[in-house]
Design a protein around this motif. Structure first.
Motif, PDB file in Angstrom:
ATOM      1  N   ASN A 129       0.865  -1.162   0.000  1.00  0.00           N
ATOM      2  CA  ASN A 129       0.000   0.000   0.000  1.00  0.00           C
ATOM      3  C   ASN A 129       0.912   1.226   0.000  1.00  0.00           C
ATOM      4  O   ASN A 129       1.827   1.338   0.827  1.00  0.00           O
ATOM      5  CB  ASN A 129      -0.877  -0.024   1.257  1.00  0.00           C
ATOM      6  CG  ASN A 129      -1.778   1.190   1.369  1.00  0.00           C
ATOM      7  OD1 ASN A 129      -1.306   2.300   1.536  1.00  0.00           O
ATOM      8  ND2 ASN A 129      -3.071   0.960   1.300  1.00  0.00           N
ATOM      9  N   ALA A 130       0.716   2.139  -0.941  1.00  0.00           N
ATOM     10  CA  ALA A 130       1.643   3.266  -1.111  1.00  0.00           C
ATOM     11  C   ALA A 130       1.724   4.127   0.150  1.00  0.00           C
ATOM     12  O   ALA A 130       2.808   4.593   0.533  1.00  0.00           O
ATOM     13  CB  ALA A 130       1.219   4.111  -2.305  1.00  0.00           C
ATOM     14  N   ASP A 131       0.590   4.350   0.808  1.00  0.00           N
ATOM     15  CA  ASP A 131       0.589   5.156   2.034  1.00  0.00           C
ATOM     16  C   ASP A 131       1.348   4.450   3.156  1.00  0.00           C
ATOM     17  O   ASP A 131       2.075   5.092   3.922  1.00  0.00           O
ATOM     18  CB  ASP A 131      -0.845   5.450   2.468  1.00  0.00           C
ATOM     19  CG  ASP A 131      -1.570   6.381   1.506  1.00  0.00           C
ATOM     20  OD1 ASP A 131      -0.873   7.151   0.799  1.00  0.00           O
ATOM     21  OD2 ASP A 131      -2.812   6.340   1.459  1.00  0.00           O
ATOM     22  N   THR A 132       1.180   3.136   3.254  1.00  0.00           N
ATOM     23  CA  THR A 132       1.890   2.367   4.279  1.00  0.00           C
ATOM     24  C   THR A 132       3.393   2.428   4.053  1.00  0.00           C
ATOM     25  O   THR A 132       4.172   2.624   4.985  1.00  0.00           O
ATOM     26  CB  THR A 132       1.420   0.895   4.272  1.00  0.00           C
ATOM     27  OG1 THR A 132       0.009   0.847   4.527  1.00  0.00           O
ATOM     28  CG2 THR A 132       2.147   0.082   5.332  1.00  0.00           C
ATOM     29  N   ALA A 133       3.796   2.249   2.796  1.00  0.00           N
ATOM     30  CA  ALA A 133       5.224   2.298   2.471  1.00  0.00           C
ATOM     31  C   ALA A 133       5.819   3.661   2.821  1.00  0.00           C
ATOM     32  O   ALA A 133       6.928   3.747   3.374  1.00  0.00           O
ATOM     33  CB  ALA A 133       5.426   2.000   0.988  1.00  0.00           C
ATOM     34  N   LYS A 134       5.076   4.729   2.528  1.00  0.00           N
ATOM     35  CA  LYS A 134       5.564   6.077   2.843  1.00  0.00           C
ATOM     36  C   LYS A 134       5.664   6.286   4.347  1.00  0.00           C
ATOM     37  O   LYS A 134       6.662   6.820   4.855  1.00  0.00           O
ATOM     38  CB  LYS A 134       4.624   7.107   2.218  1.00  0.00           C
ATOM     39  CG  LYS A 134       5.099   8.548   2.384  1.00  0.00           C
ATOM     40  CD  LYS A 134       4.156   9.502   1.661  1.00  0.00           C
ATOM     41  CE  LYS A 134       4.642  10.941   1.817  1.00  0.00           C
ATOM     42  NZ  LYS A 134       3.738  11.901   1.117  1.00  0.00           N
TER      43      LYS A 134
END
Length: 324
Positions: A129-134
């Motif tokens: 998930n892009a938000d999780t990775a960030k």
């Protein structure tokens, strides 16, 4: 005297038939059994090749026989007459995973088929998930492994179910990376992807064709592909193998015939299908599915399937997954 001439003529004709090499009856269509439902990537590629060999082999009819993880259709091929008129699809599931996943198998994946050619390789991709990775400051595979080691048990990953490709890839990754992450099985690939998009799970191993739209939109971050080399569809994403040497767990399928099919018949089928795989039309059609055509000799495909069968024995047994 006439009777003797007729007898000698008949004998000569019979001898010629016996001595002649095996051939595929050109006046009868070839049945290509696809052990999955119509409309999926395997079915689409099979139909594209059937069209591509019509001039060299005649009519090839696609016969979809889904069920039992592909075992029903594969078993029909295994038990068909070995005359070259019935061939089928061998895939990662039917010929590498299922023999170790199912408690009872209706066929022997190692001995009931003769290989014709591999058809396709489809990369899988490790996505977050892009938000999780960030939020977790994870930009690449090394970051993910480092975070997992520093925070044991805090990461989880989803899959389409116990014994699915995503589950097996996740367990293989955990083992090779020396990390622990909780596996959360879902009832199919779509629910698993929705769980990832909503942030319920941290990462998944997904089919590239399925994940690509959300990667392009920025909702998912592609961390690594699971093929040995970079994929032309995601040229900027490195393979897992660049960090974990030897890691390879992509999806593949190809063509097989029943065991006992004469070598010259197999050779004829191989020539026709390999030629079809190498045409620009096939490459363009497969590219729309993010699939790479793979043409091989029967010997090469046979050796590859043997190695895959051995590889998945270890992976499946390590997960403890089994289907009754």
């Amino acid at each position: 005297m006439n009777a003797r001439r007729h007898f000698l003529a008949a004998l000569a004709a019979t001898t010629a038939v016996i001595a002649a090499p095996h051939t595929i009856a050109q006046n009868r269509p070839i049945r290509l059994v696809v052990p999955y439902a119509a409309g999926g990537p395997i079915d689409v590629t099979a139909r594209a090749l059937a069209e591509g060999v019509k001039d060299s082999l005649g009519t090839v009819i696609i016969d979809n026989k889904p069920g039992a993880g592909g075992n029903i259709g594969a078993d029909m091929v295994a038990k068909a007459p070995p005359d070259g008129l019935t061939i089928g699809i061998a895939a990662t599931a039917t010929n590498a995973v299922n023999p170790w996943l199912y408690a009872k198998m209706p066929f022997n994946a190692a001995t009931d088929f003769v290989p014709i050619t591999q058809m396709v390789r489809v990369p899988n991709v490790l996505v977050m998930n892009a938000d999780t990775a960030k939020r977790l400051h994870i930009d690449n595979l090394r970051d993910l492994i480092a975070y997992a080691k520093a925070n044991p048990g805090k990461l989880n990953y989803g899959s389409g179910g116990n014994g699915s490709a995503g589950h097996l890839a996740g367990e293989m990754f955990k083992k090779e990376a020396g990390i622990f992450a909780v596996h959360i099985p879902y009832n199919g690939g779509n629910p698993a992807q929705l769980a990832l998009l909503s942030g319920q799970v941290d990462f998944n191993f997904d089919n590239l064709a399925t994940a690509a739209p959300n990667i392009r939109s920025g909702k998912l971050k592609a961390i690594a592909v699971t093929t040995n080399e970079r994929s032309s569809a995601l040229p900027d994403v490195p393979p897992v193998a660049a960090t974990l040497k030897g890691f390879s767990i992509d999806t593949w399928w190809g063509l097989v015939a029943p065991a006992g099919t004469p070598p010259d018949v197999v050779a004829k089928l191989n020539r026709a299908f390999v030629a079809a795989l190498k045409t620009p039309e096939t490459k363009t059609r497969f590219a729309s599915l993010l699939a790479e055509p793979v043409a091989s000799s029967p010997e090469q495909f046979g050796a590859f399937m043997k190695s895959e069968l051995a590889k998945y024995e270890k992976v499946v047994k390590a997960t403890g997954a089994q289907v009754d």
